[in-house]
Design an enzyme around this catalytic site. Structure first.
Site, PDB file in Angstrom:
ATOM      1  N   VAL A   9       5.913 -20.035   8.123  1.00  0.00           N
ATOM      2  CA  VAL A   9       5.940 -21.146   7.171  1.00  0.00           C
ATOM      3  C   VAL A   9       7.116 -20.889   6.239  1.00  0.00           C
ATOM      4  O   VAL A   9       7.602 -19.766   6.127  1.00  0.00           O
ATOM      5  CB  VAL A   9       4.623 -21.294   6.373  1.00  0.00           C
ATOM      6  CG1 VAL A   9       3.484 -21.738   7.281  1.00  0.00           C
ATOM      7  CG2 VAL A   9       4.264 -20.015   5.651  1.00  0.00           C
ATOM      8  N   SER A  10       7.561 -21.940   5.572  1.00  0.00           N
ATOM      9  CA  SER A  10       8.786 -21.837   4.780  1.00  0.00           C
ATOM     10  C   SER A  10       8.590 -21.262   3.389  1.00  0.00           C
ATOM     11  O   SER A  10       9.490 -20.627   2.844  1.00  0.00           O
ATOM     12  CB  SER A  10       9.444 -23.213   4.657  1.00  0.00           C
ATOM     13  OG  SER A  10       9.807 -23.667   5.936  1.00  0.00           O
ATOM     14  N   THR A  11       7.433 -21.482   2.782  1.00  0.00           N
ATOM     15  CA  THR A  11       7.249 -21.037   1.403  1.00  0.00           C
ATOM     16  C   THR A  11       5.984 -20.202   1.260  1.00  0.00           C
ATOM     17  O   THR A  11       5.055 -20.318   2.069  1.00  0.00           O
ATOM     18  CB  THR A  11       7.163 -22.234   0.431  1.00  0.00           C
ATOM     19  OG1 THR A  11       6.035 -23.041   0.775  1.00  0.00           O
ATOM     20  CG2 THR A  11       8.432 -23.079   0.488  1.00  0.00           C
TER      21      THR A  11
END
Length: 181
Positions: A9-11
Site C-alpha cells: 500500500v502507498s501510505t
C-alpha cells in the site's frame, strides 16, 4: 516451487490485511509486505528481498498489477528479473501470468494502463490543490509523523532505523525530515 506473495500500500494509514488474506488464500507460503509508494522501485526493500530470494520454479503473486508498480518500465523490469531467476509472476485481478506468451502481452498493456492511471491521478490531484489554493482552503498535506519527535530522538543518538521502527514509518521518511533540519 514456492508461492511468494507481495502486498503493498502507498501510505502508512492504509491497510494491508485484504491483500494478505487474498494471497494466503491463493496458497502463498511466504508473504512480504510494505507501506511505500509504487511510483518507483526506490526504497522497496521487501520487493527486492523477494526477487533476490526467488529460485527456479517459484512464483511471485500479487493481487493487482499496480501493487508491483505504477511505471511500465519498472513493472517490466521486475517481471524480467523474476524470469531471469526462472520464476513466474502471477497477477490475481485480472488473472494473468507469465506462464504463456499472451500473459506477457497482457502484462505489458496493463503496466501501461497503470502508468497512465497514475498520471491521471497526479493531474487530478494537482488540479484539486490549485482549486483549493484559489479558494483559500488548501492547508497542505496531512502531517503523519511528529517531526519534533524525530529530531529529538536523533539528537538523543537514536539511529534512523530505530526512529522509524519506534514511530512506525519508513527510514526514508526519517532521512527526509533529518535532511531538512
Amino acid at each position: 516451487m514456492t508461492k511468494i506473495g507481495y502486498a503493498r500500500v502507498s501510505t502508512t494509514d492504509q491497510d494491508l490485511e485484504v491483500q494478505r488474506a487474498r494471497l494466503k488464500s491463493e496458497g502463498c507460503e511466504i508473504i512480504r509486505s510494505e507501506k511505500i509508494s509504487g511510483a518507483t522501485l526506490d526504497g522497496r526493500q521487501e520487493l527486492k528481498t523477494i526477487i533476490d530470494f526467488l529460485r527456479t520454479g517459484d512464483e511471485l503473486i500479487v493481487t493487482r498489477l499496480d501493487r508491483l508498480g505504477r511505471d511500465t518500465r519498472d513493472v517490466l523490469n521486475i517481471i524480467h528479473d523474476c524470469e531471469q531467476k526462472g520464476a513466474l509472476v502471477t497477477i490475481l485481478d485480472p488473472h494473468v501470468s507469465t506462464r504463456g506468451e499472451m500473459g506477457h502481452v497482457v502484462l505489458t498493456v496493463l503496466g501501461m494502463v497503470a502508468q497512465m492511471e497514475r498520471r491521471f491521478i497526479k493531474e487530478r490531484q494537482r488540479e484539486g490543490i490549485e482549486r483549493a489554493k484559489a479558494n483559500g482552503v488548501y492547508k497542505g498535506g496531512k502531517q503523519r509523523i511528529d517531526r519534533a519527535k524525530v529530531l529529538a530522538m536523533h539528537e538523543d543518538g537514536t539511529s534512523p532505523t530505530e526512529i522509524a521502527k519506534t514511530l512506525g514509518c519508513s527510514r526514508m521518511q526519517v532521512y527526509r525530515i533529518l535532511s531538512v533540519a
